[in-house]
Each structure stands twice: as structure tokens, then as C-alpha cells.
Design a protein around this motif. Structure first.
Motif, PDB file in Angstrom:
ATOM      1  N   ALA A 405      34.213  39.462  37.662  1.00 23.23           N
ATOM      2  CA  ALA A 405      33.807  38.153  38.201  1.00 23.23           C
ATOM      3  C   ALA A 405      33.276  37.238  37.105  1.00 23.23           C
ATOM      4  N   LYS A 406      32.473  37.806  36.176  1.00 23.92           N
ATOM      5  CA  LYS A 406      31.906  36.991  35.088  1.00 23.92           C
ATOM      6  C   LYS A 406      33.003  36.499  34.137  1.00 23.92           C
ATOM      7  N   ILE A 407      33.934  37.387  33.805  1.00 20.18           N
ATOM      8  CA  ILE A 407      35.041  36.978  32.930  1.00 20.18           C
ATOM      9  C   ILE A 407      35.853  35.872  33.604  1.00 20.18           C
ATOM     10  N   GLU A 408      36.096  36.025  34.909  1.00 22.64           N
ATOM     11  CA  GLU A 408      36.846  35.015  35.641  1.00 22.64           C
ATOM     12  C   GLU A 408      36.115  33.676  35.635  1.00 22.64           C
ATOM     13  N   GLN A 409      34.795  33.708  35.842  1.00 18.98           N
ATOM     14  CA  GLN A 409      34.005  32.476  35.843  1.00 18.98           C
ATOM     15  C   GLN A 409      34.036  31.805  34.473  1.00 18.98           C
ATOM     16  N   ASN A 424      46.300  31.746  21.535  1.00 18.88           N
ATOM     17  CA  ASN A 424      44.874  31.879  21.210  1.00 18.88           C
ATOM     18  C   ASN A 424      43.958  31.812  22.432  1.00 18.88           C
ATOM     19  N   SER A 425      44.485  31.413  23.579  1.00 15.66           N
ATOM     20  CA  SER A 425      43.602  31.140  24.713  1.00 15.66           C
ATOM     21  C   SER A 425      42.852  32.378  25.178  1.00 15.66           C
ATOM     22  N   LEU A 426      43.520  33.531  25.265  1.00 15.96           N
ATOM     23  CA  LEU A 426      42.853  34.734  25.748  1.00 15.96           C
ATOM     24  C   LEU A 426      41.760  35.203  24.794  1.00 15.96           C
ATOM     25  N   SER A 427      42.050  35.207  23.504  1.00 15.70           N
ATOM     26  CA  SER A 427      41.035  35.656  22.544  1.00 15.70           C
ATOM     27  C   SER A 427      39.849  34.709  22.535  1.00 15.70           C
ATOM     28  N   SER A 428      40.093  33.418  22.748  1.00 13.19           N
ATOM     29  CA  SER A 428      38.999  32.454  22.800  1.00 13.19           C
ATOM     30  C   SER A 428      38.090  32.743  23.984  1.00 13.19           C
ATOM     31  N   VAL A 429      38.691  32.991  25.126  1.00 12.29           N
ATOM     32  CA  VAL A 429      37.909  33.292  26.324  1.00 12.29           C
ATOM     33  C   VAL A 429      37.116  34.578  26.134  1.00 12.29           C
ATOM     34  N   LEU A 430      37.764  35.607  25.602  1.00 12.70           N
ATOM     35  CA  LEU A 430      37.112  36.901  25.445  1.00 12.70           C
ATOM     36  C   LEU A 430      35.936  36.826  24.475  1.00 12.70           C
ATOM     37  N   LEU A 476      41.665  42.016  26.979  1.00  5.55           N
ATOM     38  CA  LEU A 476      41.980  41.110  28.073  1.00  5.55           C
ATOM     39  C   LEU A 476      43.485  40.864  28.067  1.00  5.55           C
ATOM     40  N   LYS A 477      44.127  41.165  29.192  1.00  5.96           N
ATOM     41  CA  LYS A 477      45.580  40.984  29.300  1.00  5.96           C
ATOM     42  C   LYS A 477      45.886  40.120  30.518  1.00  5.96           C
ATOM     43  N   TRP A 478      47.132  39.689  30.604  1.00  8.59           N
ATOM     44  CA  TRP A 478      47.534  39.065  31.849  1.00  8.59           C
ATOM     45  C   TRP A 478      48.846  39.689  32.343  1.00  8.59           C
ATOM     46  N   ASN A 479      49.021  39.557  33.669  1.00 12.31           N
ATOM     47  CA  ASN A 479      50.236  40.021  34.343  1.00 12.31           C
ATOM     48  C   ASN A 479      50.524  41.499  34.137  1.00 12.31           C
ATOM     49  N   LYS A 480      49.473  42.291  33.962  1.00 12.03           N
ATOM     50  CA  LYS A 480      49.592  43.752  33.975  1.00 12.03           C
ATOM     51  C   LYS A 480      48.742  44.236  35.151  1.00 12.03           C
ATOM     52  N   ASN A 481      48.082  45.377  34.982  1.00 13.92           N
ATOM     53  CA  ASN A 481      47.028  45.775  35.896  1.00 13.92           C
ATOM     54  C   ASN A 481      46.007  46.562  35.105  1.00 13.92           C
ATOM     55  N   ALA A 482      44.818  46.732  35.661  1.00 15.15           N
ATOM     56  CA  ALA A 482      43.723  47.330  34.906  1.00 15.15           C
ATOM     57  C   ALA A 482      44.032  48.757  34.495  1.00 15.15           C
ATOM     58  N   ASP A 483      44.720  49.518  35.356  1.00 17.15           N
ATOM     59  CA  ASP A 483      45.058  50.898  35.007  1.00 17.15           C
ATOM     60  C   ASP A 483      46.033  50.952  33.834  1.00 17.15           C
ATOM     61  N   GLU A 518      43.061  36.034  39.600  1.00 17.89           N
ATOM     62  CA  GLU A 518      42.163  37.158  39.844  1.00 17.89           C
ATOM     63  C   GLU A 518      42.027  38.033  38.602  1.00 17.89           C
ATOM     64  N   HIS A 519      40.790  38.412  38.284  1.00 22.55           N
ATOM     65  CA  HIS A 519      40.499  39.300  37.159  1.00 22.55           C
ATOM     66  C   HIS A 519      40.060  40.658  37.710  1.00 22.55           C
ATOM     67  N   VAL A 520      40.595  41.719  37.132  1.00 27.00           N
ATOM     68  CA  VAL A 520      40.251  43.080  37.530  1.00 27.00           C
ATOM     69  C   VAL A 520      39.855  43.853  36.287  1.00 27.00           C
ATOM     70  N   CYS A 521      38.797  44.659  36.394  1.00 29.05           N
ATOM     71  CA  CYS A 521      38.250  45.360  35.221  1.00 29.05           C
ATOM     72  C   CYS A 521      38.219  46.866  35.465  1.00 29.05           C
ATOM     73  N   LYS A 522      38.412  47.608  34.388  1.00 28.26           N
ATOM     74  CA  LYS A 522      38.247  49.059  34.409  1.00 28.26           C
ATOM     75  C   LYS A 522      37.502  49.451  33.130  1.00 28.26           C
ATOM     76  N   ILE A 523      36.491  50.320  33.242  1.00 28.11           N
ATOM     77  CA  ILE A 523      35.673  50.734  32.098  1.00 28.11           C
ATOM     78  C   ILE A 523      35.615  52.257  32.041  1.00 28.11           C
ATOM     79  N   GLU A 524      35.869  52.790  30.856  1.00 26.49           N
ATOM     80  CA  GLU A 524      35.738  54.224  30.639  1.00 26.49           C
ATOM     81  C   GLU A 524      34.844  54.473  29.430  1.00 26.49           C
TER      82      GLU A 524
END
Length: 531
Positions: A405-409, A424-430, A476-483, A518-524
Motif C-alpha cells: 500500500a505504501k509503495i502504491e501511494q 528510469n521511472s521504477l527505480s526512481s519510485v523505489l 519492483l517489477k510490473w506485469n508479473k506477480n509477487a511469487d 495494484e501493488h502486491v508484495c512478498k517478503i522472505e
């Protein structure tokens, strides 16, 4: 032996007696190669505390016929060359420190007259019989001396640009000074009496419209140091040797003070390295220089995108910069690129010559710029910092829903502030999203291969926090999925910055759906890096 003409070697002797001296005398191999040629006019600009005056004193000690410097140089690197004695103490040297002259002149308006008359008086004492009484300029006297004796001069000007910087709005004085330099160096006659000219300061030579005021000079700058890159500051090998001698943590020194890449060489600020070797304290030594006061109004200039660009670089990003419009002074700013280019010359930013990108080189400068931004109480930085701290805490706690949610905001709000091209847009956001890590982590490292729809950063804790916080590998990626994103993180080979790291590591995979937003996160958690 005079104040300006044929000075002695005492100033450089003092440097050699210092606790730490790094031998840069191979610069003389270059100047000896070009002396007496069309490439013999050199302007080597670099930031404060990068050894400009030491270099000027070294050149004066080596070339001046006013002293015997054989013993001084014979044990240094240049003393091993077959050409060592060819030019040793063979020239009439004129050595000027414009900063000192400006102060001793009494009134700043008298500076050019003070310099001219000081040199002329000493030339008359040494060569009065060949200089007509009608000669009123130092360069006129040198012309007569050369015509009568064949002698040529080595002219060294330290802090050449101080009148351009400190008297930026004094147009009359600047015009007088530029005309004096043109009389000294431009035209057919100077080519006869000048064997070598070496100007050093912070700024490149002032532009008049689009051309250099002294276009016969070879310029070596923080944008392009060319063959002099190894002599601008300390090299990586030199720093490694110092760390070994003084038992300092090389990786920590590198994180704090490395980051300038000049002609493919890592270059460190000599002042900072010497300070950390002597004191053992990792901190910012930059604010002790005279440029910090000029930093605040520069970064607060209201050019479109300037604030956002600086915030992005503090976060770890690189920013495209067009350096060609900068007029090499402290007042002629037309756009944010001009300000960023000046910050490169001042040393607050580094420059990637290959891709024409500016970035903050190391932890020392990141702290300095952050202090300057916070002092000005920018609303943008306060907002991003508050959100970023919440995001960081959620990441450490493996709260994947809050992280997403925070990354999306931040993603939505950041792209409303400034637009970057797609790659460059994704790296800038991250980078912006994790701005709050800077108190505990070094500047993020981007070492993995990049491509469309993919951005990654590696965050290594500072030594004092290594037991409190894990290292972070955030993608941070787009058009994939968190898994899928997490599986790719598991399969990649760890970047160099993590190979020697033995603490805990969190792998953070975030996917962004371009259509739904929509942003989805997975942490290991990885307890230990497996080589």
C-alpha cells in the motif's frame, strides 16, 4: 627568489613533511610531455580540498630556477624517470595565488592591478636592462624578456577563478580580470614566451556566450578529467594502502568517501581520506570547506524539477544532466541543469560521463545535501521522509500489505511530482520510497542488470547498525506477480555488495500491475547469504 617570480620550494617541502603524503609527482611526467607545445596551456579545475594548492606548489618547486629541488624530487616517483632532470629548475616561474592577492590588495577592485604590478616589479628587478620604461604590463615585460634572452616562462595560477566566484556580480572587475588573462595567454606573442601555463581552481574557464574566454587551454574538469584523472584526488589503490597502514576499514572508507568516477578511475576526496585516517571517525568533513554556504541558495532555486531531482539523488538515483549550457560562473543560471552542473564542479555531485548522469557520490555528500534540504524545510522531503519511515518499518516487520500500500501511494504521488522516461521511472519510485533508510543504511547499490519493467536496489546497513537491521534486496517489477518476482530474486546471483556480508537479509519483491495500479508484495528472510 621573489614572491611571484621564481619562488622557492619551501611550500612543497612543508607538504612532504606531512604525516600523510600521497605521491602525485607523475603529473610532472604529463606536464613535461606537453611543455613547449600547443597543449602546454592547462586548466585543471576541481573542488575544494582536492589538493589544488599542493599541486601548484609542486609544479613551482619542480620548474623554478629560484631553487635547487633535486634532492626533494629524486626520491619521489618522478625521480625514477629518465627525463627527470630535463626540466628540473630550468624555467622562470611565475606563481600567483589569486585568493591571497585579492586579500592583500586591500580593496578587491585593486586585485588585478596588484597582481600585474607585483609581477612587473619583480621582472624589472631581474631583467630591468631589457624591459623599456614604457612597459606597463607583466605580459608585455615577458615578451621583451623572451625577445632579448630567449627565456620562456612557466606560469602557475592557483585559485584562478576566485574573482569569478566571489565577485560574481562585479562585472567591471571580471572584465578587467578576463582581459588580463587574455593578455597573458592569448594571441601570437604569448606562444613565444610561455613554455607552460597551469591554472587551477574550482570552475572551468569562464564562457563568453558559448565560447571559452581562453579557448587555447586544455581543460580537465570534474566532467572530463582526461589524462589527469589519477591526479585529481586519491585513487582506489592509494586509499587501500592508507587503510592498511592506518588500520582502517577499507569498505567503510569506500562507502563514505568514494564515488567519483573520472575517466574510469575511482577518485576520493583527499581531505576526507586524510581526516579519517588521522582521526578514525567516519563523518562529513565537507561542511568544513568554503563551498557549503553557497550550497543552500543553489539547491533552493525555483527551477522546474530541481528539488525533485535532488530528492531523487539523495534517495540513490542518477539524474540526466545537460552540462553544455552552464556558463562557468555563479550567477548565469537558466535552468536546473545549470545548477546541477555547478554542483558537479563543486564536488557535491559526481558525473557519469558515459551516460551523462549526475548522482551523489557517497555517504559524506548524501549527508551534506540532506542537511541542506532539511535546513530549508522542503515540504516535499518532509512528506516523502515521513512516508518512507513508515514503509521501512513495515518492511522490517514483514508487513506485506502495508508495504504494498505504501509503495502504491508513493508511486502515485511521486509520478505526480516529476516524470522520468520509462526505463528510469521504477527505480526512481523505489529509491524515493526507501529514502527513510538513509539514517541506518549506506546509499543503495544498484548492481543487478536492469531492463524494461524491472528495478532493484541493495541496502547494506552501516557498521553500527549491522546487528539491528538486515540487509535489504528490494525489487519492483510490473506485469508479473509477487511469487514470480520472489522466485527470480532467489535464482539470481547475489551482487558484489552482498558477497562479504554475513548478517541477516530480507528479500523484498513488489509487483506493480500497469493497468489496475495494484501493488502486491512478498517478503522472505534469509538468515545468511549463500555464496
Amino acid at each position: 627568489m621573489g614572491r611571484f617570480l621564481n619562488p622557492g620550494n619551501k611550500a612543497f617541502q612543508k607538504t612532504l613533511k606531512s604525516e600523510i603524503y600521497v605521491d602525485k609527482t607523475m603529473l610532472l611526467a604529463y606536464t613535461n610531455k606537453v611543455i613547449g607545445s600547443d597543449m602546454a596551456c592547462i586548466c585543471n579545475s576541481r573542488p575544494r580540498r582536492f589538493g589544488k594548492s599542493i599541486t601548484a606548489n609542486m609544479l613551482a618547486a619542480y620548474y623554478s630556477r629560484g631553487c635547487d629541488s633535486f634532492d626533494m624530487f629524486s626520491t619521489l616517483k618522478v625521480g625514477r624517470l629518465d627525463s627527470f632532470e630535463t626540466n628540473l629548475n630550468k624555467y622562470d616561474v611565475i606563481h600567483i595565488d589569486v585568493q591571497w592577492c585579492m586579500m592583500d590588495a586591500g580593496e578587491v577592485q585593486n586585485t588585478v592591478k596588484y597582481i600585474n604590478n607585483g609581477i612587473l616589479d619583480e621582472l624589472i628587478i631581474a631583467y630591468g636592462d631589457v624591459i623599456p620604461d614604457t612597459v606597463k604590463t607583466a605580459y608585455g615585460a615577458m615578451s621583451y624578456i623572451n625577445a632579448a634572452t630567449g627565456n620562456t616562462f612557466v606560469i602557475i595560477i592557483d585559485e584562478w577563478d576566485v574573482l569569478i566566484r566571489d565577485e560574481a556580480n562585479n562585472k567591471e572587475l571580471q572584465e578587467e580580470y578576463i582581459n588580463f588573462l587574455r593578455g597573458m595567454f592569448k594571441g601570437t606573442e604569448p606562444t613565444k614566451y610561455i613554455a607552460l601555463a597551469y591554472l587551477t581552481g574550482i570552475l572551468p574557464i569562464k564562457k563568453l556566450k558559448t565560447q571559452s574566454a581562453l579557448n587555447n587551454f586544455e581543460e580537465f574538469t570534474m566532467l572530463d578529467a582526461g589524462a589527469l584523472a589519477s591526479y585529481i584526488g586519491f585513487t582506489d589503490d592509494e586509499v587501500k594502502q592508507l587503510c592498511k597502514k592506518y588500520d582502517r576499514d577499507y569498505e567503510a572508507v569506500k562507502n563514505w568517501y568514494d564515488g567519483y568516477m573520472l575517466s574510469g578511475k575511482h577518485v576520493y576526496n583527499p581531505k576526507a581520506v586524510v581526516s579519517v585516517m588521522m582521526r578514525g571517525s567516519f563523518q562529513s568533513y565537507w561542511s568544513q570547506t568554503g563551498t557549503y554556504e553557497s550550497l543552500i541558495p543553489l539547491i533552493d532555486m525555483d527551477f522546474d524539477g530541481l528539488r525533485a531531482a535532488i530528492i531523487s539523488m539523495i534517495s540513490g538515483n542518477e539524474i540526466k544532466v545537460r552540462t553544455t549550457t552552464f556558463q562557468n560562473d555563479m550567477v548565469s543560471f537558466k535552468n536546473k541543469d545549470d545548477v546541477l552542473t555547478l554542483l558537479i564542479h563543486l564536488g557535491y555531485l559526481a558525473f557519469n560521463q558515459k551516460n551523462q548522469m549526475a548522482y551523489i557520490p557517497n555517504e559524506e555528500l548524501r549527508n551534506e545535501l540532506m542537511d541542506a534540504v532539511e535546513e530549508n524545510k522542503w515540504d516535499e522531503i518532509i512528506q516523502f521522509e515521513r512516508q518512507s519511515i513508515d514503509l521501512f518499518n513495515a518492511t522490517i516487520n514483514k508487513d506485506v500489505n502495508t508495504v504494498a500500500a505504501k509503495i502504491e501511494q508513493i508511486h502515485m504521488e511521486y509520478t505526480s511530482v516529476i516524470q522520468y522516461n520509462d526505463e528510469n521511472s521504477l527505480s526512481s519510485v523505489l529509491a524515493i520510497a526507501y529514502l527513510g533508510t538513509m539514517n541506518y543504511y549506506f546509499k543503495p547499490v544498484r548492481e543487478l542488470p536492469t531492463g524494461r519493467g524491472f528495478a532493484d536496489f541493495v541496502y547494506i546497513p552501516k557498521p553500527e547498525y549491522i546487528n539491528d537491521y538486515p540487509a535489504l534486496v528490494v525489487e519492483l517489477k510490473w506485469n508479473k506477480n509477487a511469487d514470480t518476482a520472489m522466485q527470480q530474486i532467489r535464482e539470481i546471483q547475489y551482487p558484489n555488495s552482498l558477497l562479504q556480508y554475513t548478517g541477516n537479509v530480507l528479500l523484498v519483491a513488489i509487483n506493480y500491475d500497469e493497468k489496475t495500479k495494484e501493488h502486491v508484495c512478498k517478503i522472505e528472510e534469509y538468515a545468511k547469504i549463500q555464496n
